[in-house]
Enzyme design. Structure first.
Site, PDB file in Angstrom:
ATOM      1  N   VAL A 139       0.834  -1.197   0.000  1.00  0.00           N
ATOM      2  CA  VAL A 139       0.000   0.000   0.000  1.00  0.00           C
ATOM      3  C   VAL A 139       0.874   1.255   0.000  1.00  0.00           C
ATOM      4  O   VAL A 139       0.593   2.229  -0.703  1.00  0.00           O
ATOM      5  CB  VAL A 139      -0.941   0.007   1.219  1.00  0.00           C
ATOM      6  CG1 VAL A 139      -1.816   1.252   1.228  1.00  0.00           C
ATOM      7  CG2 VAL A 139      -1.812  -1.243   1.232  1.00  0.00           C
ATOM      8  N   GLU A 140       1.943   1.218   0.787  1.00  0.00           N
ATOM      9  CA  GLU A 140       2.775   2.405   0.959  1.00  0.00           C
ATOM     10  C   GLU A 140       3.669   2.693  -0.242  1.00  0.00           C
ATOM     11  O   GLU A 140       3.770   3.834  -0.686  1.00  0.00           O
ATOM     12  CB  GLU A 140       3.653   2.247   2.219  1.00  0.00           C
ATOM     13  CG  GLU A 140       2.903   2.370   3.526  1.00  0.00           C
ATOM     14  CD  GLU A 140       2.478   3.810   3.811  1.00  0.00           C
ATOM     15  OE1 GLU A 140       2.925   4.723   3.100  1.00  0.00           O
ATOM     16  OE2 GLU A 140       1.691   4.012   4.746  1.00  0.00           O
ATOM     17  N   SER A 141       4.350   1.664  -0.755  1.00  0.00           N
ATOM     18  CA  SER A 141       5.416   1.921  -1.725  1.00  0.00           C
ATOM     19  C   SER A 141       5.500   0.902  -2.839  1.00  0.00           C
ATOM     20  O   SER A 141       6.414   0.989  -3.664  1.00  0.00           O
ATOM     21  CB  SER A 141       6.763   1.936  -0.993  1.00  0.00           C
ATOM     22  OG  SER A 141       7.042   0.633  -0.464  1.00  0.00           O
ATOM     23  N   TYR A 245      -7.253   4.069   2.527  1.00  0.00           N
ATOM     24  CA  TYR A 245      -6.000   3.398   2.887  1.00  0.00           C
ATOM     25  C   TYR A 245      -6.242   2.027   3.518  1.00  0.00           C
ATOM     26  O   TYR A 245      -5.673   1.021   3.083  1.00  0.00           O
ATOM     27  CB  TYR A 245      -5.240   4.316   3.847  1.00  0.00           C
ATOM     28  CG  TYR A 245      -3.883   3.848   4.289  1.00  0.00           C
ATOM     29  CD1 TYR A 245      -2.756   4.074   3.497  1.00  0.00           C
ATOM     30  CD2 TYR A 245      -3.706   3.226   5.520  1.00  0.00           C
ATOM     31  CE1 TYR A 245      -1.497   3.685   3.922  1.00  0.00           C
ATOM     32  CE2 TYR A 245      -2.458   2.827   5.953  1.00  0.00           C
ATOM     33  CZ  TYR A 245      -1.347   3.062   5.148  1.00  0.00           C
ATOM     34  OH  TYR A 245      -0.106   2.663   5.578  1.00  0.00           O
TER      35      TYR A 245
END
Length: 536
Positions: A139-141, A245
């Site tokens: 999700v982040e990167s 998110y």
């Protein structure tokens, strides 16, 4: 081999240990459902929301009786230990459908995750934390350790500078701990455990706070408590980015839990260590270290993305991450190579106009390194003085994944006929330079592989493009390290403007976000973009 739902084995072994307070996870594939159908189900969904219970700490659950070390694939190891419920909600279904339609994207994520995923899983197991958190770097990167957002978040776990420092991630000229996979994983799990404990043992709220900050979650919880409303994630009034998110993570959880149901496959990752760690003990040139390990310089730097320059930090960390198979050779070569060959030096004679900062810029080193090597207590130097300066073993062009190397790649993508070179002066800011040359500050940052909020220093070389090229004549971008960013639409934005800014195609933005060409963008809307790490 592809990850499969271990229906018979998992049912037999897990039947006696499944938490009794979990809702049944949906097992039917989500089809393309018109918005109207979702709206018809909205009232039922709101009723169901009031019945949802927070995802509580796994420390309160009995340990799994399965020997997860016996499975062949890390994705299976995660699959067997998933505990989060995945409610059937529109936000989750939309994210799940996006990932399910983009198998190539999931393949790229798996390829990037391969060196690190086993390590992250082991760290979560050692802390008795939910294995779902191993999916958070997707999700982040998208598991890109070089990922860098327009808000200056960096690394696999996308730490902001201040949060990174708060959790012990050093950031200086030589080293950025936010990109150190070992250190940033430690910091991320520390942060997530802290948030979990601070937010009454609710993991979904902890994950939401990781995105928007604990203060924002605490205010939302306090707001609901004052009105006798539930305080689970689904009941809180949170920013739009945060409300998307958590569903992204839960969508991924569902896809790992039952990939065949949704028609996807996770590229297998061996359920065994992939990387080893060697404490070198002092500064070493990365080119020298790569030769010792039998790796290319890019291969070594890709596993050690925290090092901004051509060498490790003089003050540490001196730890190197290596492929496990290369670790014995490196240790042997390290022991047999004199330490004075780990780094090269050059003698510099001070001339009129020299300063330590100018000399450091010339040799791509730091003032502190020159001071330490020459036992200087301050910044005073005199004409004719001889200084020893640490220098790289290879030309600067060889260190392609260093910070200057990535900036140079971004600069080279600009049109050479329109390229102006500018040397940063004392007191300059990106804003001042952009105004003086009548260009947008975001464009100036992009041309130089930066963000508009990055600091600049005197002597730094910037590229300024005198006139924008049209989309029809623009140079095609070279292949680089791609990453996923979440872009918030601003007032006045259009698909073509966003595409030009990030050097992607409008058609790609439409596909990545399931949009049609006739849809209008709304301020605050979130878009997913796949861009090169040096073009953000």
């Amino acid at each position: 081999m592809k990850v499969r739902v271990l229906t018979v084995v998992a049912t037999a072994l897990l039947a006696g240990c499944a938490p009794t307070n979990q809702l049944q996870t949906a097992t039917e594939p989500v089809s393309e459902t018109p918005n109207a159908s979702f709206e018809q189900a909205a009232s039922a969904e709101l009723i169901a929301a009031s019945l949802l219970t927070p995802v509580r700490s796994t420390k309160q659950q009995p340990p799994t009786p399965l020997d997860v070390t016996k499975v062949d694939d890390v994705w299976q190891r995660i699959q067997l230990q998933l505990t989060f419920e995945v409610p059937e909600r529109r936000a989750i279904a939309e994210q799940r459908n996006f990932f399910a339609r983009n198998q190539a994207y999931l393949d790229r994520v798996s390829n990037r995750a391969e060196p690190y995923l086993y390590y992250i899983v082991q760290q979560l197991e050692a802390r008795n934390m939910p294995l779902e958190l191993a999916l958070l770097p997707i999700v982040e990167s998208a598991f890109d350790p070089f990922a860098y957002s327009h808000a200056r978040a960096s690394g696999l776990w996308q730490f902001m500078p201040a949060t990174g420092k708060r959790f012990g991630l050093q950031q200086n000229y030589w080293y950025d701990g936010r990109r150190d996979v070992i250190e940033s994983t430690r910091a991320a799990l520390d942060y997530l455990q802290y948030l979990h404990d601070r937010l009454e043992g609710d993991w979904l709220n902890a994950i939401a706070a990781y995105n928007s900050g604990e203060g924002r979650l605490l205010r939302a919880i306090r707001h609901n408590k004052n009105r006798n409303l539930p305080t689970d994630f689904w009941s809180l009034d949170l920013p739009r980015e945060t409300t998307a998110y958590v569903p992204k993570l839960l969508a991924l959880v569902d896809l790992v839990r039952q990939p065949e149901t949704y028609g996807i496959a996770w590229q297998p990752i061996p359920n065994q260590p992939q990387i080893g760690i060697v404490e070198v003990g002092r500064q070493i040139d990365l080119a020298v270290a790569a030769e010792m390990a039998g790796l290319s310089l890019n291969e070594l730097h890709a596993l050690n993305p925290a090092f901004n320059q051509w060498a490790t930090d003089p003050d540490g960390s001196h730890r190197l991450v290596l492929p496990l198979d290369n670790k014995p050779q490196f240790r042997e070569q390290l022991a047999s190579t004199p330490t004075d060959q780990w780094l090269s030096w050059q003698r510099h004679t001070v001339v009129r106009g020299d300063t330590l900062g100018k000399i450091a810029q010339q040799y791509q080193t730091s003032v502190a390194a020159i001071q330490r090597l020459n036992e200087l207590n301050g910044h005073t130097i005199r004409i004719g003085q001889h200084l020893l300066v640490p220098v790289s073993a290879k030309n600067a062009d060889a260190y392609q994944l260093s910070q200057p190397g990535r900036i140079a790649q971004a600069q080279e993508r600009t049109n050479p006929e329109q390229r102006l070179h500018y040397t940063v002066k004392q007191g300059d800011t990106l804003w001042d330079i952009s105004r003086a040359h009548q260009v947008r500050v975001n464009d100036l940052a992009r041309w130089n592989g930066m963000t508009a909020r990055d600091p600049i220093r005197p002597g730094q070389q910037l590229v300024i493009v005198q006139a924008q090229t049209s989309a029809a004549t623009a140079q095609p971008a070279t292949t680089g390290v791609t990453r996923t960013i979440n872009y918030r639409v601003r007032r006045g934005d259009s698909l073509s403007r966003i595409a030009q800014r990030y050097r992607v195609q409008v058609a790609d933005i439409l596909e990545w976000n399931q949009l049609s060409i006739d849809q209008h963008l709304q301020p605050g809307q979130q878009l997913r973009l796949l861009v090169d790490v040096t073009q953000s």
